[in-house]
Each structure stands twice: as C-alpha cells, then as structure tokens.
Enzyme design. Structure first.
Site, PDB file in Angstrom:
ATOM      1  N   VAL A  11       0.832  -1.210   0.000  1.00  0.00           N
ATOM      2  CA  VAL A  11       0.000   0.000   0.000  1.00  0.00           C
ATOM      3  C   VAL A  11       0.865   1.259   0.000  1.00  0.00           C
ATOM      4  O   VAL A  11       0.657   2.171  -0.802  1.00  0.00           O
ATOM      5  CB  VAL A  11      -0.960  -0.001   1.215  1.00  0.00           C
ATOM      6  CG1 VAL A  11      -1.597   1.363   1.422  1.00  0.00           C
ATOM      7  CG2 VAL A  11      -2.032  -1.056   1.024  1.00  0.00           C
ATOM      8  N   ASP A  30      10.347   3.959   6.351  1.00  0.00           N
ATOM      9  CA  ASP A  30      10.092   2.599   6.823  1.00  0.00           C
ATOM     10  C   ASP A  30      11.121   2.261   7.900  1.00  0.00           C
ATOM     11  O   ASP A  30      12.232   2.787   7.895  1.00  0.00           O
ATOM     12  CB  ASP A  30      10.205   1.601   5.655  1.00  0.00           C
ATOM     13  CG  ASP A  30       9.416   0.320   5.903  1.00  0.00           C
ATOM     14  OD1 ASP A  30       8.396   0.108   5.216  1.00  0.00           O
ATOM     15  OD2 ASP A  30       9.804  -0.457   6.802  1.00  0.00           O
ATOM     16  N   THR A 121      -5.625  -0.504   7.263  1.00  0.00           N
ATOM     17  CA  THR A 121      -6.965  -0.973   7.632  1.00  0.00           C
ATOM     18  C   THR A 121      -7.018  -1.148   9.149  1.00  0.00           C
ATOM     19  O   THR A 121      -6.297  -1.989   9.702  1.00  0.00           O
ATOM     20  CB  THR A 121      -7.273  -2.297   6.910  1.00  0.00           C
ATOM     21  OG1 THR A 121      -7.159  -2.074   5.508  1.00  0.00           O
ATOM     22  CG2 THR A 121      -8.660  -2.806   7.251  1.00  0.00           C
ATOM     23  N   GLU A 151      -7.795   2.299   2.189  1.00  0.00           N
ATOM     24  CA  GLU A 151      -7.262   1.945   0.870  1.00  0.00           C
ATOM     25  C   GLU A 151      -8.029   0.742   0.318  1.00  0.00           C
ATOM     26  O   GLU A 151      -8.249  -0.220   1.035  1.00  0.00           O
ATOM     27  CB  GLU A 151      -5.773   1.608   1.008  1.00  0.00           C
ATOM     28  CG  GLU A 151      -5.108   1.254  -0.292  1.00  0.00           C
ATOM     29  CD  GLU A 151      -5.329   2.318  -1.351  1.00  0.00           C
ATOM     30  OE1 GLU A 151      -4.914   3.473  -1.147  1.00  0.00           O
ATOM     31  OE2 GLU A 151      -5.943   1.995  -2.395  1.00  0.00           O
ATOM     32  N   ARG A 154      -6.328  -3.226  -5.226  1.00  0.00           N
ATOM     33  CA  ARG A 154      -6.189  -4.681  -5.364  1.00  0.00           C
ATOM     34  C   ARG A 154      -4.762  -4.981  -5.767  1.00  0.00           C
ATOM     35  O   ARG A 154      -4.271  -4.411  -6.756  1.00  0.00           O
ATOM     36  CB  ARG A 154      -7.115  -5.204  -6.477  1.00  0.00           C
ATOM     37  CG  ARG A 154      -8.581  -5.004  -6.232  1.00  0.00           C
ATOM     38  CD  ARG A 154      -9.338  -5.111  -7.539  1.00  0.00           C
ATOM     39  NE  ARG A 154      -8.902  -4.086  -8.491  1.00  0.00           N
ATOM     40  CZ  ARG A 154      -9.178  -4.085  -9.794  1.00  0.00           C
ATOM     41  NH1 ARG A 154      -9.877  -5.067 -10.323  1.00  0.00           N
ATOM     42  NH2 ARG A 154      -8.762  -3.119 -10.593  1.00  0.00           N
ATOM     43  N   ASN A 211     -14.551  -5.386   2.463  1.00  0.00           N
ATOM     44  CA  ASN A 211     -13.819  -6.657   2.374  1.00  0.00           C
ATOM     45  C   ASN A 211     -14.665  -7.823   2.863  1.00  0.00           C
ATOM     46  O   ASN A 211     -14.613  -8.918   2.298  1.00  0.00           O
ATOM     47  CB  ASN A 211     -12.508  -6.577   3.162  1.00  0.00           C
ATOM     48  CG  ASN A 211     -11.399  -5.963   2.319  1.00  0.00           C
ATOM     49  OD1 ASN A 211     -11.621  -5.611   1.165  1.00  0.00           O
ATOM     50  ND2 ASN A 211     -10.221  -5.824   2.885  1.00  0.00           N
ATOM     51  N   PHE A 252     -16.627 -11.570  -8.083  1.00  0.00           N
ATOM     52  CA  PHE A 252     -16.446 -12.251  -6.791  1.00  0.00           C
ATOM     53  C   PHE A 252     -17.474 -13.350  -6.555  1.00  0.00           C
ATOM     54  O   PHE A 252     -17.941 -13.554  -5.454  1.00  0.00           O
ATOM     55  CB  PHE A 252     -16.407 -11.243  -5.638  1.00  0.00           C
ATOM     56  CG  PHE A 252     -15.066 -10.570  -5.549  1.00  0.00           C
ATOM     57  CD1 PHE A 252     -14.097 -11.056  -4.699  1.00  0.00           C
ATOM     58  CD2 PHE A 252     -14.763  -9.498  -6.368  1.00  0.00           C
ATOM     59  CE1 PHE A 252     -12.838 -10.482  -4.657  1.00  0.00           C
ATOM     60  CE2 PHE A 252     -13.510  -8.918  -6.344  1.00  0.00           C
ATOM     61  CZ  PHE A 252     -12.541  -9.406  -5.478  1.00  0.00           C
ATOM     62  N   GLY A 256     -13.815 -21.842  -5.514  1.00  0.00           N
ATOM     63  CA  GLY A 256     -12.424 -22.243  -5.702  1.00  0.00           C
ATOM     64  C   GLY A 256     -11.840 -22.774  -4.411  1.00  0.00           C
ATOM     65  O   GLY A 256     -12.547 -23.368  -3.593  1.00  0.00           O
ATOM     66  N   CYS A 263      -5.455  -9.437   3.255  1.00  0.00           N
ATOM     67  CA  CYS A 263      -6.589  -8.591   3.663  1.00  0.00           C
ATOM     68  C   CYS A 263      -7.829  -9.379   4.084  1.00  0.00           C
ATOM     69  O   CYS A 263      -8.222  -9.310   5.241  1.00  0.00           O
ATOM     70  CB  CYS A 263      -6.942  -7.621   2.540  1.00  0.00           C
ATOM     71  SG  CYS A 263      -5.659  -6.392   2.282  1.00  0.00           S
TER      72      CYS A 263
HETATM   73  P1  NAD Z   1       3.115  -4.603   4.184  1.00  0.00           P
HETATM   74  O1  NAD Z   1       3.376  -5.598   5.221  1.00  0.00           O
HETATM   75  O2  NAD Z   1       3.401  -4.932   2.754  1.00  0.00           O
HETATM   76  O3  NAD Z   1       3.927  -3.268   4.509  1.00  0.00           O
HETATM   77  C1  NAD Z   1       3.963  -2.677   5.769  1.00  0.00           C
HETATM   78  C2  NAD Z   1       5.260  -1.886   5.882  1.00  0.00           C
HETATM   79  O4  NAD Z   1       5.241  -1.130   7.079  1.00  0.00           O
HETATM   80  C3  NAD Z   1       6.519  -2.745   5.942  1.00  0.00           C
HETATM   81  O5  NAD Z   1       7.447  -2.316   4.956  1.00  0.00           O
HETATM   82  C4  NAD Z   1       7.045  -2.528   7.351  1.00  0.00           C
HETATM   83  O6  NAD Z   1       8.445  -2.612   7.440  1.00  0.00           O
HETATM   84  C5  NAD Z   1       6.545  -1.125   7.619  1.00  0.00           C
HETATM   85  N1  NAD Z   1       6.475  -0.771   9.054  1.00  0.00           N
HETATM   86  C6  NAD Z   1       6.071  -1.531  10.092  1.00  0.00           C
HETATM   87  N2  NAD Z   1       6.146  -0.828  11.251  1.00  0.00           N
HETATM   88  C7  NAD Z   1       6.591   0.400  10.916  1.00  0.00           C
HETATM   89  C8  NAD Z   1       6.872   1.572  11.659  1.00  0.00           C
HETATM   90  N3  NAD Z   1       6.670   1.621  12.971  1.00  0.00           N
HETATM   91  N4  NAD Z   1       7.348   2.650  10.995  1.00  0.00           N
HETATM   92  C9  NAD Z   1       7.551   2.611   9.670  1.00  0.00           C
HETATM   93  N5  NAD Z   1       7.296   1.527   8.908  1.00  0.00           N
HETATM   94  C10 NAD Z   1       6.818   0.434   9.518  1.00  0.00           C
HETATM   95  O7  NAD Z   1       1.592  -4.180   4.350  1.00  0.00           O
HETATM   96  P2  NAD Z   1       0.552  -3.759   3.200  1.00  0.00           P
HETATM   97  O8  NAD Z   1       0.069  -4.971   2.480  1.00  0.00           O
HETATM   98  O9  NAD Z   1       1.094  -2.623   2.447  1.00  0.00           O
HETATM   99  O10 NAD Z   1      -0.667  -3.268   4.115  1.00  0.00           O
HETATM  100  C11 NAD Z   1      -0.591  -2.085   4.869  1.00  0.00           C
HETATM  101  C12 NAD Z   1      -1.955  -1.766   5.413  1.00  0.00           C
HETATM  102  O11 NAD Z   1      -2.859  -1.500   4.317  1.00  0.00           O
HETATM  103  C13 NAD Z   1      -2.614  -2.891   6.206  1.00  0.00           C
HETATM  104  O12 NAD Z   1      -3.379  -2.345   7.225  1.00  0.00           O
HETATM  105  C14 NAD Z   1      -3.509  -3.561   5.187  1.00  0.00           C
HETATM  106  O13 NAD Z   1      -4.592  -4.220   5.783  1.00  0.00           O
HETATM  107  C15 NAD Z   1      -3.972  -2.388   4.368  1.00  0.00           C
HETATM  108  N6  NAD Z   1      -4.362  -2.708   3.001  1.00  0.00           N
HETATM  109  C16 NAD Z   1      -3.611  -3.583   2.281  1.00  0.00           C
HETATM  110  C17 NAD Z   1      -3.984  -3.855   0.960  1.00  0.00           C
HETATM  111  C18 NAD Z   1      -3.192  -4.838   0.143  1.00  0.00           C
HETATM  112  O14 NAD Z   1      -3.696  -5.270  -0.906  1.00  0.00           O
HETATM  113  N7  NAD Z   1      -1.991  -5.205   0.536  1.00  0.00           N
HETATM  114  C19 NAD Z   1      -5.093  -3.240   0.390  1.00  0.00           C
HETATM  115  C20 NAD Z   1      -5.820  -2.330   1.165  1.00  0.00           C
HETATM  116  C21 NAD Z   1      -5.440  -2.071   2.461  1.00  0.00           C
END
Ligand code: NAD
Length: 431
Positions: A11, A30, A121, A151, A154, A211, A252, A256, A263
């Site tokens: 994200v 990060d 989220t 966010e 997808r 979701n 959806f 499967g 998520c």
């Molecule tokens: P991810 O695990 O890919 O990335 C999270 C990042 O945050 C990592 O790089 C981690 O090192 C960093 N991080 C952790 N603690 C930290 C801190 N204290 N300071 C700075 N960086 C830190 O996660 P993601 O898939 O990108 O998801 C992030 C959020 O977005 C979640 O809440 C998820 O539910 C939501 N979300 C994800 C998606 C998806 O498709 N992946 C879609 C919509 C919403």
C-alpha cells in the site's frame, strides 16, 4: 504537497509512488533499513504491474526520497500517511502495534500543523486512539487532524486502482482537514469517480464492510459448490446466471480453493472481534471464515479420491494468493502444500513471480520456472492460482508429462468436458 508515507509495503509504496507521479513531494519512511536501501538503489521489493517503471521515474525526478528517520519524515511533511501492516494478533484482532509506534513518533516530532491519515486498515475507533497517542506524546501543544482514508487497491492492479479508483473515502471531523484532503485528491476528479466525505467512524467501517462483503460472496459460492457437485450442476453456470442480475453483478462469484492474501482473512477476523467487543452478533462472518478455512482443504480431499497421497509427488501450478502478485500471505497454496507434505507427499511448485517469497516460508519444495518441467513424472497436478500463464498450455503435453493424468483444478480454469475428452481425470470445484 509535501507528504510522508510511513510503511513502504504494497500500500505505502503504491500510494507514495502514485502521489509522487502527480507532482507531490514524497518521503517514503520505513523501519526496515534493508527495504529503504533497496528502494534508494532504484529497486522495488515487490512485484506489482507498472509500479517499477513509475517508481524509478519519480525517484530519478527527485519527487521520492527515502528514509528510516521518523523525525525527518514528520518535520518535512504536511500530510503523514500511516500505511503500516495491521496483521491478526493472537486474540484475532488487528494488531495495531505498528500504528501506535507511528502515532507516538508523530507526536514526539510534531513541529507544525499536520494531517495524519490512517490508510492502514484499522478497526472503528482507531482514529481516536491515534489522536490520543499523538496528543500524549507531543512536546508542546500543536494543532493536528487525524483522518481516515481507507485503501481499496487490489494487489496485481494496484497502480491502476490508484489512478482510477472506484471511489475515494475520506473520513474527517474538521473542515480544515477536509479542504486539504480534497485538494490532495483533486486530480482524481477527472476520473469522475466519487470522492466521498464522511465521518471518521463510517470511513473506518466502510473498509471492513467492503472486504467482508467480498469475502462473503466467495464463501457463499464455495458453500453452494457442494450442492452443485452433489446434483450434477455447474457452479460456473450458476454464477453466470446470478451475475446477469444487476442487483447481484458478476464479480467475486468464483468458487475455488478459498480466498487468501493479506486482507480478506485478517479483516474478516478483525471484524468478528470488533463485533464481539461491541456486543453485536457476528455469526454471518464466522460462517464466512469457517467456510473459507474448510475450502482450503477441498483439493486435498479430491486428490485423496484419486490417488494414495503418501509417497506421491504432486505438482502445483500457482503459489501466490491470486494472479499478478508475488504476495503469498495466507495463500491457500501454502495450506495445501503443508497438508500434502504432512501426508507424505513430495511437492513440485511453479509460479511466475512468487517463488522467492515461497522459498522463505516453505521447506522441502522443489521449485520450477517452467510449468511443464514442474509436472514431469508427477502423480497429479493441482492448480492453485489462476495465472493467465496456465490457461492456454498444451494439455496433450501435460498429459504425457504427468505420471497419472490427474488434474485438480482449484480455480476452475479448464473446461471439464475438454479435459475428460483428452483423457484426464479432472476435478474442478462445484462442477
Ligand atoms: P506490508 O506488510 O506490505 O507493509 C507494511 C510496511 O510497514 C513494511 O514495509 C514494514 O516494514 C513497515 N512498518 C512496520 N512498522 C513500521 C513503523 N513503525 N514505521 C515505519 N514503517 C513500519 O503491508 P501492506 O500490504 O502494504 O498493508 C498495509 C496496510 O494496508 C494494512 O493495514 C492492510 O490491511 C492495508 N491494506 C492492504 C492492501 C493490500 O492489498 N496489501 C489493500 C488495502 C489495504
């Protein structure tokens, strides 16, 4: 605008790159130094179609800067996006520890008015918690706003979704933050997609509700797939017939091996916990989760009807939780592989982009780049992810390469009649 994106995962990296591409000045922050170093060198740590080119271009143009320094991230931006992970914890609730850490750092280093945006989220009420943590950690009283901007991207289509989202939801409680956020997203107006301004708590719930609805549709079809199998109907025909109804729509509705990814599973579980904590009924969502867990074993059950799994070698096409991503978090393939290994099977697996991630969490699996090489002398083939790469392969060659012509199609990508005519023992889901 000057933005800091905290968390450079799926994200954060897409959001940061997308906003930089619109001309904003973006700091990606990060805690993972290796990730930041890799990004600084111009590489990206994930596979996401279209992202690498856009990232490199904006890095080169100086619109993206990388840091692990929270103070810099907070000082040098007007809007701070929290995009850190919120995985399930031991109590089946969203683990907010990373969100809390970020809020604390924002409070400590706040030097001016800031907007803090929850894009992770997070359960309803989290914006208030973030507000309190920031306030408690401020060195001096400085005005700020906390906004919920969930966010909906997808994975596999995340760049497209950033550029052309179905909607943008902004939960705010003050005009000042509403104006700034609306102005940040103004460029999206040309897409004619709604920018919905709402109260913060509704915005927080919209994300979980969306979701949970999508997960429910999948479990709904998976539960019906058993009836189709018992009665000789075809779940794909049923889905098609349902989907023509405007009130339902066609998306959806695929039966499967169940939903996976970072998520749906965790968000359904977190929603159940939030409902419990608020003394609300939660049985619908518990059923959705339970049906999905059962569904991950369905291909193994089918396989057992065709061969003795012990000492067999099983080929698997597809490891990622869905096509066009390297994300394997909660991928059904992982459960299937582990279950088969426990039963004494050897595994050959193939995936267009997820092999490196799979190597980090799976032991004793032989990985292949080429789908044909994967199946050579295997006792059966399981299709676990519906990558386009697997759709038009030479099934005559597949039949020759397999020791037994058995295909368990966990994503219903092949035609049952064609497969039977070719001489396969073919089992799809609900057909
Ligand atoms: P991810 O695990 O890919 O990335 C999270 C990042 O945050 C990592 O790089 C981690 O090192 C960093 N991080 C952790 N603690 C930290 C801190 N204290 N300071 C700075 N960086 C830190 O996660 P993601 O898939 O990108 O998801 C992030 C959020 O977005 C979640 O809440 C998820 O539910 C939501 N979300 C994800 C998606 C998806 O498709 N992946 C879609 C919509 C919403």
């Amino acid at each position: 605008m000057k933005l800091t994106i905290v968390g450079t995962g799926y994200v954060g990296l897409v959001t940061g790159t997308g906003f930089a591409n619109l001309g904003n000045d973006v700091i990606c922050l990060d805690v993972d130094k290796a990730k930041i170093d890799l990004l600084a060198s111009g590489e990206i740590p994930i596979y996401e179609p279209g992202l690498e080119e856009m990232y490199k271009r904006n890095l080169k143009a100086g619109r993206i800067r990388l840091t692990t320094d929270s103070q810099k991230g907070v000082h040098e931006s007007d809007i701070i996006f929290i995009c850190v992970g919120t995985p399930t914890n031991a109590h089946k609730e969203a683990d907010l520890s990373a969100v809390k850490d970020v809020a604390k750092a924002i409070g400590q280093y706040m030097n001016d008015y800031k907007i803090v945006v929850n894009k992770s989220t997070v359960p309803v009420g989290t914006a208030d918690m973030v507000k309190k943590i920031i306030k408690d950690n401020q060195q001096q009283e400085i005005e700020f706003d906390v906004v919920s901007n969930p966010e909906f991207l997808r994975e596999g289509a995340a760049v497209k979704d950033f550029e052309n989202p179905d909607r943008i939801v902004i939960g705010v409680d003050r005009k000042r933050a509403e104006d700034i956020m609306s102005s940040l997203y103004r460029s999206r107006e040309r897409t004619d997609k709604p920018i919905m301004i709402t109260d913060i708590r509704s915005a927080e719930i919209i994300k979980y509700a969306s979701n949970a609805m999508l997960a429910t549709r999948i479990s709904f079809m998976n539960q019906l797939s058993y009836l189709c199998e018992k009665t000789g109907a075809d779940i794909k025909q049923v889905a098609k017939g349902m989907g023509f109804d405007n009130r339902i729509g066609s998306r959806f509705l695929q039966a499967g091996v169940g939903y996976g990814g970072s998520c749906f599973p965790k968000d359904v579980r977190a929603l159940i916990t939030t409902l419990k904590q608020n003394d609300c009924d939660f049985d619908l969502f518990e059923a959705v989760d339970r049906i999905n867990e059962k569904q991950k074993s369905v291909v193994v059950e089918k396989l057992k009807t065709a061969i003795d799994v012990k000492n067999s070698t099983i080929a698997m096409w597809g490891i990622s939780f869905k096509p066009k991503t390297d994300d394997i978090r909660e991928a059904p393939s992982i459960n299937i592989i582990k279950e088969l290994q426990e039963m004494g099977a050897k595994i050959h697996a193939c995936d267009p982009v997820a092999i490196n991630n799979a190597k980090n969490i799976l032991d004793d699996v032989e990985f292949f780049e080429n789908p044909y090489e994967t199946i050579r002398n295997c006792d059966a083939l399981i299709v676990a992810t519906e990558w386009n790469e697997f759709r038009n392969l030479d099934m005559r060659a597949v039949k020759i390469l397999l020791k037994n012509p058995i295909v368990i199609d966990g994503r219903n990508i092949y035609d049952p009649k064609e497969m039977k005519d070719l001489g396969f023992t073919y089992m799809g889901i609900g057909r």
